[in-house]
Write a protein that holds these residues in place. Structure first.
Motif: not given
Length: 256
Positions: A224-248
Motif C-alpha cells: 500500500r505504501q508503494a504507489p505513494f513512494s514510487d510517485a515521489v522517487f519518479a518525480s523531477q524533484d527527486a532528480q533535482e534533490g540528487a543533483r543539488a546534493f552532488v553540486e553542493r
C-alpha cells in the motif's frame, strides 16, 4: 464600522497562517469561523505556492472550544464532512502546525489534535472538559487522544475533564516543543519554514502514509505504501534533490 473577521488568514513566504480571531470570547468557535477555517484549508491544499499552515488564536488563547452561548441557541460550529471548526474530520493534505498560547479546551484541544505538529507556550493548557457539560469530545478527542498519549493518561483526561499543562504534554509526546510565553507563533513559523524548505511532493507523501498506515493490515503495508513512494522517487524533484546534493547547492523544487 464592520466587525473584524472571525478568522484571519495571512501568507508568510510559503506558510499560510490561520488565526481564530475572537479574543474577547477566548476564540470560542462559531459556525461562521468554521466556514472560514475550511476555506483556508482548501486554499492551502489548492495552492502550489503554499507548503504548510500554522493554526493559532488571537489574544493569548488558542481556542476555548465551542461557543456555548451559541450552542444553547442551537448553533453547531461544525461542517458536514469536515467536523468541528471545519477541520477535525478533514485535515489538509499538506502539513498543519498548531501554535498554542493559553487554553486549548474542548474543541480547541481537538483542533490541536487534528494538527500534525504542536508548538506550545509554557503556560498553555490542553483539556477535554466536555463530560463536565453533559457532552463528549466527539470532534476527535475520544479517537485521537488515546492514539497520541498513553491510554491511562488519555482516559483520565477524557473521564475527569481535567487539563494537562504544556510541559507534561511535551514529555508525553502530545507537544513537539515548549517555548516561552508569547513565542508560540514565532516558534511555529520557524518550524513551518523548515517544513516548507523541503520537497513538496515528498512532504505530502510522508504525511499521507503516516496518517494511513496505522489502519493498514500488517501484511499489506509495503504494497500500500508503494504507489505513494514510487510517485515521489519518479518525480523531477527527486532528480533535482540528487543533483543539488552532488553540486553542493540548495535544491529548487517544482512540485513535479
Amino acid at each position: 464600522m464592520s466587525a473584524a473577521p472571525e478568522v484571519l488568514v495571512d501568507v508568510q513566504d510559503r506558510v499560510l497562517v490561520i488565526t481564530v480571531n475572537r479574543p474577547a470570547q477566548k476564540n470560542a468557535m462559531t459556525l461562521a469561523a468554521a466556514h472560514l477555517v475550511a476555506e483556508a484549508v482548501d486554499r492551502l491544499d489548492d495552492s502550489p505556492d503554499l507548503s504548510v499552515a500554522v493554526l493559532t488564536g488571537a489574544g493569548g488563547t488558542f481556542c476555548a472550544g465551542m461557543d456555548l452561548k451559541r450552542f444553547a441557541l442551537g448553533e453547531r460550529p461544525a461542517l458536514p464532512g469536515r467536523g468541528f471548526g471545519g477541520l477535525v474530520e478533514a485535515p489538509p493534505e499538506k502539513p498543519i502546525i498548531a501554535a498554542v498560547e493559553g487554553w486549548a479546551l474542548g474543541g480547541g484541544c481537538e483542533l490541536a489534535l487534528a494538527c500534525d505538529l504542536v508548538v506550545a507556550a509554557q503556560g498553555a493548557r490542553f483539556g477535554l472538559p466536555e463530560v463536565r457539560r453533559g457532552l463528549v469530545a466527539r470532534g476527535g478527542g475520544m479517537i485521537r487522544l488515546p492514539q497520541r498519549l498513553p491510554r491511562s493518561v488519555a482516559m483520565e483526561l477524557l473521564l475527569t475533564g481535567d487539563p494537562i499543562d504544556a510541559e507534561r504534554a511535551e514529555r508525553l509526546g502530545l507537544v513537539n516543543r515548549v517555548v516561552p510565553e508569547g513565542q508560540a507563533l514565532e516558534a511555529a513559523l520557524q518550524l513551518a519554514g523548515r517544513v516548507a524548505g523541503n520537497a513538496p511532493l515528498a512532504v505530502r507523501c510522508a504525511k499521507a502514509v503516516a496518517r494511513a498506515a496505522p489502519g493498514w493490515p500488517q501484511d499489506e503495508v509495503w504494497r500500500r505504501q508503494a504507489p505513494f513512494s514510487d510517485a515521489v522517487f519518479a518525480s523531477q524533484d527527486a532528480q533535482e534533490g540528487a543533483r543539488a546534493f552532488v553540486e553542493r547547492r540548495e535544491p529548487k523544487w517544482t512540485g513535479r
